[in-house]
Design an enzyme around this catalytic site. Structure first.
Site, PDB file in Angstrom:
ATOM      1  N   ASP A   9       0.872  -1.173   0.000  1.00 13.03           N
ATOM      2  CA  ASP A   9       0.000   0.000   0.000  1.00 13.03           C
ATOM      3  C   ASP A   9       0.909   1.222   0.000  1.00 13.03           C
ATOM      4  OD1 ASP A   9      -2.192  -1.633   0.132  1.00 13.03           O
ATOM      5  OD2 ASP A   9      -2.571  -1.325   2.258  1.00 13.03           O
ATOM      6  N   ASP A  21     -13.771  -4.311  -3.072  1.00 13.13           N
ATOM      7  CA  ASP A  21     -13.722  -4.112  -1.620  1.00 13.13           C
ATOM      8  C   ASP A  21     -15.137  -4.304  -1.101  1.00 13.13           C
ATOM      9  OD1 ASP A  21     -11.073  -3.419  -1.937  1.00 13.13           O
ATOM     10  OD2 ASP A  21     -11.417  -1.261  -1.794  1.00 13.13           O
TER      11      ASP A  21
END
Length: 258
Positions: A11, A130
């Site tokens: 990330d 997600d």
């Protein structure tokens, strides 16, 4: 038997690797190029870079990170975050990415996935999902999941299973499935959701969100039916190495590339 893939996820925020819990409270975890090099040397099968702020902040830095990484790393690299147009995909592929992961932009305009697959080929297109559980059965088992966008902040009302099906029909080459309930918790993948979506599509599903130990990777592959497993903090903070994880999986009769 196809070898299962182990994919460290980096990330990235403002050009640095970070890892938070449920996308909040980010902790700096280092330089992405150095981390990518280490994973390549250790035997990771692929890498994923997610520019976790690009959907609502600047993104130029990421191209530079991808370019510098591609010069030194020779395993497949997927890049996501802020990919909104075919030009964004082209720029990332030119910089050295192998695949681009599309999330919010697909929800906003599903045709984008079809256009991207037609222009670059399905093998370059990953749809990132997600999702959070929004319904349980009478025994408390999760039975329905909804898509969230913008780093898990925005509900969409879209059913995750239906969406996965639709994205496959639009030409997505694989699904990157993250449980927003599990992300950063180190309690294991959302196995019911992973299994439901793996069973619903024929393209590969990458399980993501919640890994705290090698056992969770095994569960994602075996109970979850995933084709690949993605993890972040257990690798970044050296809790486990890629070779340790691969040996553990092999000892549990999972085919991996050693």
């Amino acid at each position: 038997m196809m070898a299962k893939r182990i994919i460290p996820c980096l990330d990235v925020k403002a050009g640095r690797v970070v890892k938070g819990v449920q996308f909040e409270g980010l902790v700096d975890a280092g330089d992405p190029v150095e981390a990518a090099k280490r994973y390549d040397e250790e035997g990771a099968d692929e890498l994923t870079f997610l520019d976790i702020t690009a959907t609502h902040e600047d993104r130029g830095i990421m191209e530079d990170v991808v370019r510098r990484t591609a010069e030194q790393v020779f395993i497949p690299l997927t890049v996501g975050g802020g990919i909104r147009t075919n030009d964004d995909i082209r720029r990332m592929l030119v910089a050295g990415a192998d695949k681009c992961s599309i999330n919010s932009a697909a929800v906003k305009r599903p045709e984008f996935v079809r256009e991207a697959a037609e222009q670059f080929g399905s093998q370059c297109v990953v749809v990132a999902i997600d999702a959070k559980c929004v319904e349980h059965d009478k025994h408390g088992r999760p039975i329905r999941w909804e898509i969230f966008t913008h780093g898990g902040r925005q509900p969409t009302g879209i059913d995750a299973l239906e969406w996965a099906h639709r994205m496959e029909s639009f030409g997505s080459g694989e699904i990157l499935l993250t449980s927003m309930d599990k992300d950063g918790t180190k309690s294991g993948y959302a196995l019911e959701m992973t299994r439901a979506i793996s069973d619903a599509v024929t393209i590969p599903v990458i399980a993501s969100g919640g890994v705290g130990e090698p056992k969770h990777l095994l569960e994602g592959l075996r109970q979850g039916g995933a084709d690949a497993v993605l993890a972040a903090s257990i690798f970044h903070f050296r809790e486990y190495t890629i070779p340790q994880v691969k040996r553990y999986l092999r000892d549990n009769h999972i085919a991996v590339r050693l």
